[in-house]
Scaffold this active site. Structure first.
Site, mmCIF file in Angstrom:
data_model
loop_
_atom_site.group_PDB
_atom_site.id
_atom_site.type_symbol
_atom_site.label_atom_id
_atom_site.label_comp_id
_atom_site.label_asym_id
_atom_site.label_seq_id
_atom_site.Cartn_x
_atom_site.Cartn_y
_atom_site.Cartn_z
ATOM 1 N N LYS A 34 0.643 -1.291 0.264
ATOM 2 C CA LYS A 34 0.084 0.066 -0.265
ATOM 3 C C LYS A 34 1.315 0.772 0.020
ATOM 4 C CE LYS A 34 0.076 -0.281 4.717
ATOM 5 N NZ LYS A 34 -0.662 0.078 5.855
ATOM 6 N N TYR A 259 15.506 30.362 5.808
ATOM 7 C CA TYR A 259 14.099 31.036 6.652
ATOM 8 C C TYR A 259 14.360 31.500 7.807
ATOM 9 C CZ TYR A 259 11.951 30.455 1.457
ATOM 10 O OH TYR A 259 11.932 30.456 0.674
HETATM 11 C C1 LIG Z 1 -3.854 -5.129 9.088
HETATM 12 C C2 LIG Z 1 -2.248 -4.926 7.938
HETATM 13 N N1 LIG Z 1 -1.159 -5.606 8.017
HETATM 14 C C3 LIG Z 1 0.143 -5.670 7.461
HETATM 15 C C4 LIG Z 1 0.713 -4.756 7.657
HETATM 16 C C5 LIG Z 1 1.843 -4.304 7.672
HETATM 17 O O1 LIG Z 1 2.579 -3.850 9.060
HETATM 18 P P1 LIG Z 1 4.217 -3.860 8.232
HETATM 19 O O2 LIG Z 1 4.475 -2.930 7.794
HETATM 20 O O3 LIG Z 1 4.988 -3.033 10.576
HETATM 21 O O4 LIG Z 1 4.986 -4.911 8.084
HETATM 22 C C6 LIG Z 1 -0.237 -3.342 7.866
HETATM 23 C C7 LIG Z 1 0.583 -1.896 8.252
HETATM 24 O O5 LIG Z 1 -0.544 -0.859 8.269
HETATM 25 C C8 LIG Z 1 -1.738 -3.473 7.880
HETATM 26 O O6 LIG Z 1 -2.604 -2.150 8.208
#
Ligand SMILES: Cc1ncc(COP(=O)(O)O)c(C=O)c1O
Length: 363
Positions: A34, A259
């Protein structure tokens, strides 16, 4: 001639980190990609991890982007659907849906589907952000089963609040709650669900959480998810964020830089200007003293971060020259270290890198 600011993405390092996540040989690993693969560029990352059995994203838009890019694996929408029309999109595109509230469940019950879809049932074991509570989830699952709208391979999933802190027993309590609820669901419905609990910190530090599906995100990108940097020695940072010195000047003791003139030289100083700023995602609130790597040496950020530039004190960096490379973070300068100077974590810094920065695959 283009602006010399880029994020180099080390695909070998990505593969190395996925292999580490898979080391336990228990279940499958679903890379979490994501937010543009935590800022690394979803195209580069997914093609480097092309053998992954599935990918995890936050929304249907991110999942559709994977399809546009040609990736064929199932994609889990970790927040489920936001509107009913997304359920049919999920059906046609082989997206798996997290179902974590009654609204989403009801939308699935009402959807006009040609064949059953795969769902992950979100269980709230204590984080209290998403998921059904332990008392209602059995009925939710039974309703979904009765409807014929879901296929037989449902995954029960939860998420940890404190897995990055190995001294915090909350993770064990969440695992106990998960196991108890899972047994109850099996007893009531006669169905065995697959299980998914572990994020990066749990994969590395909570072996008792490893089940059918692991969901590694941050560790894939090569950074330790722990507060104390544990395990970071075997992970290989994937992103090198770099730019170049575009201006060099000598200023006198008492002169100020940038700045609002927030930094004043205490001695005659050499100041390097580097072409990166908050418009690129380098945080404006980075404190004076935040390290920037030039010629293998940590040099302190001085003055305010501008939209397109930062200024660094290179007085103690021998042989520094116009055009030298400046590394904002990368294998020699962990993003977690930089994050400490910015009162945030590496997750925010990586995912905040803006579209303006070209992501360049290194190998
Ligand atoms: C439901 C879920 N699973 C897995 C992950 C992955 O977590 P990480 O990046 O700490 O491995 C996330 C990250 O936000 C998540 O929201």
């Amino acid at each position: 001639m283009t602006r010399p600011t880029q994020a180099l993405i080390d695909r070998q390092a990505l593969r190395n980190n996925l292999t580490l996540a898979e080391r336990s040989k228990r279940g499958h690993c679903m890379p979490i990609v994501k937010a543009n693969a935590y800022g690394h560029g979803v195209d580069i990352v997914c093609s480097a991890l092309e053998h992954a059995p599935a990918f995890g994203v936050a929304s249907v838009n991110e999942a559709l982007e994977l399809r546009t890019l040609g990736f064929k694996q199932p994609v889990l929408l970790m927040e489920g659907t936001f509107t009913p029309d997304e359920i049919e999109l999920a059906e046609t595109n082989d997206f798996w849906l997290m179902v974590e509230n009654h609204n989403q469940k009801d939308q699935i019950l009402r959807a006009k589907l040609k064949h059953p879809i795969r769902v992950w049932l979100g269980l709230d074991t204590g984080m209290h952000r998403l998921g059904f509570d332990t008392l209602e989830i059995k009925q939710v699952y039974q309703d979904l089963l009765n409807s014929g709208q879901i296929d037989r391979l449902t995954v029960l999933a939860t998420h940890f609040a404190c897995a990055n802190d190995l001294s915090n027993d909350m993770t064990n309590r969440q695992i106990e709650c998960f196991d108890k609820t899972s047994r109850e669901i099996e007893l009531t419905t006669g169905h065995i669900l697959q299980q998914s609990l572990a994020n990066s910190a749990a994969i590395l530090g909570w072996e008792n959480s490893l089940r059918d599906w692991q969901r590694p995100g941050y560790m894939l990108y090569g950074n330790s998810p722990f507060c104390d940097e544990r395990s970071s020695e075997t992970l290989r940072p994937v992103m090198t964020l770099e730019s170049k010195i575009i201006s060099l000047r000598t200023i006198l003791a008492g002169d100020t830089v940038g700045y609002d003139a927030i930094w004043k030289a205490e001695r005659k100083s050499q100041i390097a200007t580097i072409s990166i700023g908050y418009g690129d995602g380098y945080p404006r609130h980075a404190k004076n003293g935040t390290p920037v790597m030039i010629r293998g040496q940590r040099c302190p950020l001085v003055g305010r971060v501008s939209m397109d530039m930062i200024t660094v004190d290179v007085t103690d960096c021998a042989f520094v020259q116009l055009g030298d490379t400046a590394i904002l973070w990368g294998p020699e300068l962990p993003v977690n270290e930089v994050a400490q100077y910015c009162e945030t974590n590496g997750y925010e810094l990586l995912s905040g890198i803006s579209f303006r920065i070209p992501r360049v695959a290194k190998n």
